[in-house]
Design a protein around this motif. Structure first.
Motif, PDB file in Angstrom:
ATOM      1  N   GLU A  49       0.835  -1.204   0.000  1.00 11.58           N
ATOM      2  CA  GLU A  49       0.000   0.000   0.000  1.00 11.58           C
ATOM      3  C   GLU A  49       0.868   1.252   0.000  1.00 11.58           C
ATOM      4  OE1 GLU A  49      -0.599  -2.595   2.051  1.00 11.58           O
ATOM      5  OE2 GLU A  49      -2.751  -3.057   1.935  1.00 11.58           O
ATOM      6  N   GLU A  50       1.967   1.203   0.737  1.00 12.62           N
ATOM      7  CA  GLU A  50       2.865   2.355   0.774  1.00 12.62           C
ATOM      8  C   GLU A  50       3.429   2.653  -0.613  1.00 12.62           C
ATOM      9  OE1 GLU A  50       3.049  -0.270   2.824  1.00 12.62           O
ATOM     10  OE2 GLU A  50       3.291   0.399   4.888  1.00 12.62           O
ATOM     11  N   ASP A  51       3.816   1.590  -1.352  1.00 14.25           N
ATOM     12  CA  ASP A  51       4.316   1.763  -2.717  1.00 14.25           C
ATOM     13  C   ASP A  51       3.255   2.410  -3.601  1.00 14.25           C
ATOM     14  OD1 ASP A  51       6.697   0.419  -2.043  1.00 14.25           O
ATOM     15  OD2 ASP A  51       5.904  -1.515  -2.724  1.00 14.25           O
ATOM     16  N   LEU A  52       2.026   1.942  -3.474  1.00 11.16           N
ATOM     17  CA  LEU A  52       0.930   2.452  -4.296  1.00 11.16           C
ATOM     18  C   LEU A  52       0.596   3.889  -3.922  1.00 11.16           C
ATOM     19  CD1 LEU A  52      -1.035   1.741  -6.539  1.00 11.16           C
ATOM     20  CD2 LEU A  52      -2.583   0.799  -4.796  1.00 11.16           C
ATOM     21  N   ASP A  53       0.604   4.207  -2.638  1.00 11.39           N
ATOM     22  CA  ASP A  53       0.332   5.572  -2.187  1.00 11.39           C
ATOM     23  C   ASP A  53       1.377   6.532  -2.738  1.00 11.39           C
ATOM     24  OD1 ASP A  53      -1.305   7.267  -0.125  1.00 11.39           O
ATOM     25  OD2 ASP A  53       0.800   7.760   0.270  1.00 11.39           O
ATOM     26  N   GLU A  54       2.619   6.114  -2.742  1.00  8.16           N
ATOM     27  CA  GLU A  54       3.707   6.973  -3.224  1.00  8.16           C
ATOM     28  C   GLU A  54       3.775   7.022  -4.749  1.00  8.16           C
ATOM     29  OE1 GLU A  54       8.541   7.510  -2.792  1.00  8.16           O
ATOM     30  OE2 GLU A  54       7.506   6.048  -1.560  1.00  8.16           O
ATOM     31  N   GLY A  55       3.644   5.876  -5.399  1.00  9.43           N
ATOM     32  CA  GLY A  55       3.846   5.800  -6.846  1.00  9.43           C
ATOM     33  C   GLY A  55       2.601   5.994  -7.686  1.00  9.43           C
ATOM     34  N   ALA A  78      -4.879   8.437  -2.485  1.00 11.30           N
ATOM     35  CA  ALA A  78      -3.923   8.155  -3.565  1.00 11.30           C
ATOM     36  C   ALA A  78      -4.002   6.699  -4.010  1.00 11.30           C
ATOM     37  CB  ALA A  78      -2.505   8.503  -3.112  1.00 11.30           C
ATOM     38  N   GLU A  79      -4.167   5.775  -3.068  1.00 15.68           N
ATOM     39  CA  GLU A  79      -4.249   4.354  -3.411  1.00 15.68           C
ATOM     40  C   GLU A  79      -5.534   4.046  -4.185  1.00 15.68           C
ATOM     41  OE1 GLU A  79      -1.884   3.438   0.695  1.00 15.68           O
ATOM     42  OE2 GLU A  79      -3.831   2.491   0.439  1.00 15.68           O
ATOM     43  N   TYR A  80      -6.654   4.570  -3.707  1.00 14.87           N
ATOM     44  CA  TYR A  80      -7.934   4.332  -4.372  1.00 14.87           C
ATOM     45  C   TYR A  80      -7.902   4.896  -5.793  1.00 14.87           C
ATOM     46  CZ  TYR A  80     -12.952   3.365  -4.373  1.00 14.87           C
ATOM     47  OH  TYR A  80     -14.193   2.844  -4.637  1.00 14.87           O
ATOM     48  N   ASN A  99     -14.749  -6.899   1.883  1.00 17.87           N
ATOM     49  CA  ASN A  99     -15.048  -5.524   2.292  1.00 17.87           C
ATOM     50  C   ASN A  99     -13.866  -4.585   2.036  1.00 17.87           C
ATOM     51  OD1 ASN A  99     -13.816  -6.607   4.766  1.00 17.87           O
ATOM     52  ND2 ASN A  99     -14.657  -4.866   5.857  1.00 17.87           N
ATOM     53  N   GLY A 100     -13.281  -4.723   0.875  1.00 20.53           N
ATOM     54  CA  GLY A 100     -12.139  -3.918   0.491  1.00 20.53           C
ATOM     55  C   GLY A 100     -12.532  -2.534   0.011  1.00 20.53           C
ATOM     56  N   PHE A 101     -11.550  -1.651   0.036  1.00 19.27           N
ATOM     57  CA  PHE A 101     -11.732  -0.274  -0.412  1.00 19.27           C
ATOM     58  C   PHE A 101     -12.963   0.318   0.273  1.00 19.27           C
ATOM     59  CE2 PHE A 101      -9.361  -2.626  -3.479  1.00 19.27           C
ATOM     60  CZ  PHE A 101      -8.312  -1.796  -3.778  1.00 19.27           C
ATOM     61  N   ALA A 105      -8.700   5.956   4.742  1.00 20.62           N
ATOM     62  CA  ALA A 105      -7.510   5.909   5.594  1.00 20.62           C
ATOM     63  C   ALA A 105      -6.539   6.988   5.155  1.00 20.62           C
ATOM     64  CB  ALA A 105      -6.840   4.537   5.509  1.00 20.62           C
ATOM     65  N   SER A 106      -5.718   7.420   6.077  1.00 19.42           N
ATOM     66  CA  SER A 106      -4.623   8.326   5.732  1.00 19.42           C
ATOM     67  C   SER A 106      -3.413   7.944   6.573  1.00 19.42           C
ATOM     68  CB  SER A 106      -5.013   9.796   5.956  1.00 19.42           C
ATOM     69  OG  SER A 106      -5.453  10.011   7.283  1.00 19.42           O
TER      70      SER A 106
END
Length: 182
Positions: A49-55, A78-80, A99-101, A105-106
């Motif tokens: 998730e961290e990779d996706l939030d950043e990239g 950012a992830e969504y 029950n994803g997405f 969250a932040s």
């Protein structure tokens, strides 16, 4: 409201059987997915998730197919949006979660060591937030469910969360008129 990856979690290990569901959940369930891919001889990378939030969506572009983990419940904006942009760009997603997405969250810091979730007034839970607790202290954004922020998993993934329960499921049977319009 807060969780951190800096605290050891004893249930984050292979073959851990969750006390509530009497089965594998989260990380131990995700290992079934990676084991399945290995069994089929399919090479894969793991993006956190961290990779996706950043990239963002750029982190997903090199891939023909993206597979979610078993419980992608708490994405950031950012992830969504990265997942939505990937799909809008003809990317293919295998949503293998439950029950994803669902909850907004932040991250609580720039190193993405912790997350914050505020459940708000809506959806399933056994409490309701005080009005002063609707917004994330880490980002200032409104918490609650993504659906109440204008995002909806149903059109994105073709499925969405409607209810929660821990009892056994009985299934359903289609009637002869199922799928027809009157």
């Amino acid at each position: 409201m807060y969780a951190t990856k800096r605290r050891p979690m004893v249930n984050m290990r292979p073959n851990y059987v969750n006390w509530l569901s009497c089965g594998r959940r989260h990380f131990s369930a995700d290992l079934f997915i990676t084991g399945w891919l290995e069994h089929l001889g399919i090479a894969f990378d793991v993006i956190t998730e961290e990779d996706l939030d950043e990239g963002g969506a750029e982190a997903l572009r090199p891939y023909d197919v993206v597979i979610t983990g078993s419980h992608p419940e708490y994405p950031t904006v950012a992830e969504y949006e990265a997942i939505e942009q990937y799909i809008d760009g003809s990317g293919k997603v295998m949503y293998l979660g439950a029950n994803g997405f669902y909850w907004v969250a932040s991250y609580t810091d720039e190193q993405r060591n912790g997350i914050e979730v505020r459940r708000g007034y809506t959806s399933q839970r056994n409490w309701t937030s005080h009005p002063a607790e609707l917004y994330h202290s880490s980002s200032g954004e409104l918490g609650g469910t993504w659906r109440h922020r204008g995002y909806d998993t149903n059109p994105v993934f073709g499925i969405g969360m409607a209810a929660v329960g821990w009892a056994g499921a009985s299934g359903y049977r289609r009637t002869p008129t199922a799928g027809t319009r009157n």
